[in-house]
Design an enzyme around this catalytic site. Sequence first.
Site, PDB file in Angstrom:
ATOM      1  N   ASP A 124      49.503  45.700  35.871  1.00  0.00           N
ATOM      2  CA  ASP A 124      48.132  45.974  35.448  1.00  0.00           C
ATOM      3  C   ASP A 124      47.164  44.882  35.884  1.00  0.00           C
ATOM      4  OD1 ASP A 124      49.717  44.533  33.537  1.00  0.00           O
ATOM      5  OD2 ASP A 124      48.131  44.715  32.048  1.00  0.00           O
ATOM      6  N   HIS A 125      47.691  43.799  36.448  1.00  0.00           N
ATOM      7  CA  HIS A 125      46.842  42.702  36.905  1.00  0.00           C
ATOM      8  C   HIS A 125      46.819  42.546  38.424  1.00  0.00           C
ATOM      9  CE1 HIS A 125      46.240  40.938  32.837  1.00  0.00           C
ATOM     10  NE2 HIS A 125      47.352  41.624  32.620  1.00  0.00           N
TER      11      HIS A 125
ATOM     12  N   HIS B   9      41.189  43.616  27.781  1.00  0.00           N
ATOM     13  CA  HIS B   9      42.630  43.848  27.909  1.00  0.00           C
ATOM     14  C   HIS B   9      43.168  44.479  26.629  1.00  0.00           C
ATOM     15  CE1 HIS B   9      46.953  42.880  28.517  1.00  0.00           C
ATOM     16  NE2 HIS B   9      46.636  42.897  29.814  1.00  0.00           N
TER      17      HIS B   9
END
Length: 303
Positions: A67-68, A262
Amino acid sequence: MSTREFVVLGTASQAPTRQRNHNGYLLRWDGEGLLFDPGEGTQRQMLHAGVAAHDITRICVTHFHGDHCLGLPGVLQRLSLDRVPHPVTAYFPASGQHWFDRLHHATAFHEAAVPIEHPLAGEHVHIPAGPFTLEARRLSHPVESYGYRVVEPDGRRILPERLAAHGVAGPDVGRLQREGRIGGVTLEQVSVPRPGQKFAFVMDTRRCAAAVELARDVDLLVCESTFADADAELAYEVGHLTAREAAAIAAEAGARQLVLTHFSQRYPDVGPLLDQAREVFPDTVAAHDLDRITIPRRRPAPE
């Protein structure tokens, strides 16, 4: 006029939702554009936010969870597709070099803009980066993860009335700023201190000393707040923060403003997380996709 703003491209954590894209953030800092943690869909979010590939001068990856970083292949290929003429430096944990290599060359493409790789190693890294210093500190997460900090050096603000009183005008003003003295007039006599601005980006981590040091005296702290209070044990187990813990970091570090992001997909409404954070640190906002957040004005100079 300088432009210093934080552009939110995505605010989801492990899984996106209908309202939240995966991670992605751009810090505009005068002529620099720092792209943090480009997750899936970053290219498309850039279009929605009015961010061009040419705006990117640095890419900062905190760690190699999908996800990063799964938007990195598209971003790197877009730099070449758009023939970005300036150098773009990519910062990432050195332990993830093999992941960076795979993402960089995930598919065939004609590479016209080759990123300058700057792997990070050690607990605390200082990187001179033109108009500011880029700092990185190792955080507490199941895989090696770094947070980032942008520090502008302190300077001085010229006061026109003092220039006039000392008879300094025209090209002599520039000379005085460069050389510190013209004749019997010093820079200190015609100016006051101008504190440099600071920014911190703290992603996946448990609460730790490094997170507090990254946030120390910053004007804007962007911090992960994956979980609510009720899930604090789970947050610690998987190496994350609650919104209240993010606020506690901001309070302990003396940050001026906190931006939460986040968010776990388990929270369709992040209002309760924002409320929990504000109980500890009132000057907190919750980020939403495509928000543009102005860096707070400079702190007043000490008297």
